[in-house]
Design a protein around this motif. Structure first.
Motif, PDB file in Angstrom:
ATOM      1  N   UNK A 154      17.550   3.368  -4.349  1.00  0.00           N
ATOM      2  CA  UNK A 154      18.890   3.619  -4.881  1.00  0.00           C
ATOM      3  C   UNK A 154      19.202   2.718  -6.078  1.00  0.00           C
ATOM      4  N   UNK A 155      18.323   1.759  -6.361  1.00  0.00           N
ATOM      5  CA  UNK A 155      18.551   0.857  -7.503  1.00  0.00           C
ATOM      6  C   UNK A 155      17.799   1.353  -8.731  1.00  0.00           C
ATOM      7  N   UNK A 156      18.224   0.861  -9.890  1.00  0.00           N
ATOM      8  CA  UNK A 156      17.504   1.205 -11.115  1.00  0.00           C
ATOM      9  C   UNK A 156      16.214   0.384 -11.176  1.00  0.00           C
ATOM     10  N   UNK A 157      15.402   0.744 -12.147  1.00  0.00           N
ATOM     11  CA  UNK A 157      14.124   0.064 -12.348  1.00  0.00           C
ATOM     12  C   UNK A 157      14.351  -1.428 -12.632  1.00  0.00           C
ATOM     13  N   UNK A 158      15.261  -1.732 -13.555  1.00  0.00           N
ATOM     14  CA  UNK A 158      15.495  -3.141 -13.904  1.00  0.00           C
ATOM     15  C   UNK A 158      16.084  -3.908 -12.712  1.00  0.00           C
ATOM     16  N   UNK A 159      16.943  -3.238 -11.948  1.00  0.00           N
ATOM     17  CA  UNK A 159      17.521  -3.905 -10.764  1.00  0.00           C
ATOM     18  C   UNK A 159      16.436  -4.244  -9.740  1.00  0.00           C
ATOM     19  N   UNK A 160      15.468  -3.353  -9.594  1.00  0.00           N
ATOM     20  CA  UNK A 160      14.365  -3.635  -8.670  1.00  0.00           C
ATOM     21  C   UNK A 160      13.622  -4.907  -9.072  1.00  0.00           C
ATOM     22  N   UNK A 161      13.439  -5.090 -10.372  1.00  0.00           N
ATOM     23  CA  UNK A 161      12.730  -6.286 -10.834  1.00  0.00           C
ATOM     24  C   UNK A 161      13.597  -7.525 -10.608  1.00  0.00           C
ATOM     25  N   UNK A 162      14.893  -7.362 -10.852  1.00  0.00           N
ATOM     26  CA  UNK A 162      15.790  -8.521 -10.676  1.00  0.00           C
ATOM     27  C   UNK A 162      15.854  -8.971  -9.212  1.00  0.00           C
ATOM     28  N   UNK A 163      15.756  -8.015  -8.306  1.00  0.00           N
ATOM     29  CA  UNK A 163      15.721  -8.375  -6.884  1.00  0.00           C
ATOM     30  C   UNK A 163      14.511  -9.278  -6.610  1.00  0.00           C
ATOM     31  N   UNK A 164      13.409  -8.964  -7.291  1.00  0.00           N
ATOM     32  CA  UNK A 164      12.186  -9.764  -7.119  1.00  0.00           C
ATOM     33  C   UNK A 164      12.369 -11.206  -7.545  1.00  0.00           C
ATOM     34  N   UNK A 165      13.310 -11.438  -8.460  1.00  0.00           N
ATOM     35  CA  UNK A 165      13.534 -12.799  -8.979  1.00  0.00           C
ATOM     36  C   UNK A 165      14.475 -13.604  -8.090  1.00  0.00           C
ATOM     37  N   UNK A 174      16.676   5.573 -12.251  1.00  0.00           N
ATOM     38  CA  UNK A 174      16.625   5.262 -10.829  1.00  0.00           C
ATOM     39  C   UNK A 174      15.147   5.150 -10.418  1.00  0.00           C
ATOM     40  N   UNK A 175      14.836   4.143  -9.604  1.00  0.00           N
ATOM     41  CA  UNK A 175      13.434   3.898  -9.227  1.00  0.00           C
ATOM     42  C   UNK A 175      12.812   5.121  -8.570  1.00  0.00           C
ATOM     43  N   UNK A 176      13.636   5.875  -7.843  1.00  0.00           N
ATOM     44  CA  UNK A 176      13.071   7.012  -7.098  1.00  0.00           C
ATOM     45  C   UNK A 176      12.614   8.147  -8.019  1.00  0.00           C
ATOM     46  N   UNK A 177      13.088   8.133  -9.277  1.00  0.00           N
ATOM     47  CA  UNK A 177      12.693   9.201 -10.194  1.00  0.00           C
ATOM     48  C   UNK A 177      11.425   8.879 -10.993  1.00  0.00           C
ATOM     49  N   UNK A 178      10.853   7.709 -10.758  1.00  0.00           N
ATOM     50  CA  UNK A 178       9.648   7.344 -11.509  1.00  0.00           C
ATOM     51  C   UNK A 178       8.442   8.137 -11.032  1.00  0.00           C
ATOM     52  N   UNK A 179       7.524   8.371 -11.967  1.00  0.00           N
ATOM     53  CA  UNK A 179       6.243   8.967 -11.589  1.00  0.00           C
ATOM     54  C   UNK A 179       5.497   7.971 -10.697  1.00  0.00           C
ATOM     55  N   UNK A 180       4.578   8.493  -9.937  1.00  0.00           N
ATOM     56  CA  UNK A 180       3.891   7.683  -8.935  1.00  0.00           C
ATOM     57  C   UNK A 180       3.226   6.425  -9.531  1.00  0.00           C
ATOM     58  N   UNK A 181       2.481   6.606 -10.608  1.00  0.00           N
ATOM     59  CA  UNK A 181       1.777   5.468 -11.219  1.00  0.00           C
ATOM     60  C   UNK A 181       2.783   4.427 -11.716  1.00  0.00           C
ATOM     61  N   UNK A 182       3.927   4.907 -12.216  1.00  0.00           N
ATOM     62  CA  UNK A 182       4.972   3.984 -12.684  1.00  0.00           C
ATOM     63  C   UNK A 182       5.579   3.206 -11.516  1.00  0.00           C
ATOM     64  N   UNK A 183       5.710   3.871 -10.369  1.00  0.00           N
ATOM     65  CA  UNK A 183       6.231   3.160  -9.190  1.00  0.00           C
ATOM     66  C   UNK A 183       5.280   2.028  -8.802  1.00  0.00           C
ATOM     67  N   UNK A 184       3.998   2.289  -8.878  1.00  0.00           N
ATOM     68  CA  UNK A 184       3.007   1.237  -8.574  1.00  0.00           C
ATOM     69  C   UNK A 184       3.140   0.079  -9.565  1.00  0.00           C
ATOM     70  N   UNK A 185       3.341   0.426 -10.839  1.00  0.00           N
ATOM     71  CA  UNK A 185       3.507  -0.617 -11.868  1.00  0.00           C
ATOM     72  C   UNK A 185       4.808  -1.390 -11.662  1.00  0.00           C
ATOM     73  N   UNK A 235       0.847  -1.201   0.000  1.00  0.00           N
ATOM     74  CA  UNK A 235       0.000   0.000   0.000  1.00  0.00           C
ATOM     75  C   UNK A 235       0.883   1.252   0.000  1.00  0.00           C
ATOM     76  N   UNK A 236       1.894   1.239   0.870  1.00  0.00           N
ATOM     77  CA  UNK A 236       2.879   2.319   0.854  1.00  0.00           C
ATOM     78  C   UNK A 236       4.072   1.782   0.084  1.00  0.00           C
ATOM     79  N   UNK A 237       4.210   2.255  -1.139  1.00  0.00           N
ATOM     80  CA  UNK A 237       5.191   1.702  -2.075  1.00  0.00           C
ATOM     81  C   UNK A 237       6.551   1.463  -1.400  1.00  0.00           C
ATOM     82  N   UNK A 238       7.101   0.283  -1.616  1.00  0.00           N
ATOM     83  CA  UNK A 238       8.401  -0.049  -1.018  1.00  0.00           C
ATOM     84  C   UNK A 238       9.367  -0.506  -2.083  1.00  0.00           C
ATOM     85  N   UNK A 239       9.907   0.444  -2.838  1.00  0.00           N
ATOM     86  CA  UNK A 239      10.907   0.106  -3.848  1.00  0.00           C
ATOM     87  C   UNK A 239      12.295   0.342  -3.272  1.00  0.00           C
ATOM     88  N   UNK A 240      13.298  -0.193  -3.963  1.00  0.00           N
ATOM     89  CA  UNK A 240      14.677   0.113  -3.575  1.00  0.00           C
ATOM     90  C   UNK A 240      15.066   1.370  -4.341  1.00  0.00           C
TER      91      UNK A 240
END
Ligand SMILES: Nc1ncnc2c1ncn2[C@@H]1O[C@H](COP(=O)(O)OP(=O)(O)OP(=O)(O)O)[C@@H](O)[C@H]1O
Ligand SMILES: [Mg+2]
Length: 259
Positions: free
Chosen positions: A94-105, A150-161, A87-92
């Protein structure tokens, strides 16, 4: 048919607060089930119990009617096929977008620590495969252009995605989404509708979806469960729930909208 997930008499107290007070719930394979209820009803606490982040005080949780999830650690539950967003977005950040997905794997990695340390062929091959999959999940979620940002620079809706892309990377069977449309505008929410249905088909997923956007709930869910004050007070088709007087009182309020 054996339900994919079965929850029986789940209870959780925090000090004097009875956050869950005997929740019963079943999710069939291939089902999109919406979970609705007023603020503080216990919806997120239920997610936390299902994913091993909070230990229930009482009750049972079974996967495939046979595998007990209660008492398992979050990473063990992820490996069994439950993934979630927050509910309260919890991304990493300091990591890039692709790195965030790789962490999930991560939970699907087979190479061990030594493989990783010595960059063995097995480790490199696996990392390549995971990266390719991660790019695919970004493509599905419409985030390919952002992969190296960087994940932190994404727009809000993109962070949710991105949270959904990261959850997909663990290759779940059941995806728990905690208010995925919160903060999205009407167009973004409509896109999300279609996306969830696509994910269900393409990855043979089942969903438990906490959502306050009633339009989205009514449009895509096969069934709805309603919680109020820690209890499941009603369940049924979206149409049945819309007409249920107890639900209207507990949740929809006199104006038929969410407070
Ligand atoms: N870690 C915690 N410690 C103490 N109380 C908690 C904790 N987590 C949740 N609660 C309490 O449990 C109750 C249920 O909270 P929960 O977050 O599960 O509700 P929710 O249905 O997700 O609400 P919302 O729609 O606002 O997200 C609330 O009274 C909340 O304050
Ligand atoms: Mg919540």
């Amino acid at each position: 048919m054996t339900p994919l997930l079965q929850v029986r008499g789940l209870k959780k107290t925090f000090g004097g607060i009875q956050a869950l007070d005997g929740v019963d719930l079943q999710i069939a394979s291939g089902e999109i089930k919406a979970l609705i209820g007023p603020n503080g009803a216990g919806k997120t606490t239920l997610f936390n119990c299902l994913t091993g982040m909070t230990r229930p005080s009482e009750g049972q949780i079974f996967l495939d009617g046979a595998t007990p999830l209660k008492g398992l650690l979050p990473h063990q539950i992820t490996k069994l096929g439950l993934a979630r967003t927050f509910q309260n977005i919890r991304l990493f950040d300091s990591l890039t977008v692709i790195e965030n997905v790789m962490v999930g794997a991560h939970c699907r990695f087979k190479a061990n620590f030594l493989d990783a340390f010595f960059h063995t062929r097995r480790h490199l091959a696996e990392e390549k495969e995971i990266k390719e999959k991660a790019y695919y999940f970004l493509e599905v979620m419409g985030l390919l252009q952002q992969a190296l940002n960087s994940a932190k620079n994404l727009a809000y809706a993109d962070q949710r995605r991105l949270e959904i892309a990261r959850a997909l990377a663990s290759e779940p069977r059941l995806l728990l989404l905690d208010e995925p449309a919160a903060g999205m505008n009407a167009a973004e929410t409509a896109e999300l509708d279609q996306l969830i249905v696509r994910l269900k088909e393409e990855f043979s997923l089942s969903f438990l979806l906490i959502e306050h956007d009633m339009k989205l709930v009514m449009k895509i869910s096969d069934s709805v469960i309603v919680m109020d004050r820690g209890r499941s007070i009603a369940g049924g088709s979206p149409e049945e729930i819309r007409k249920n007087p107890a639900v209207i009182t507990a949740y929809l309020g006199a104006e038929g909208g969410h407070a």
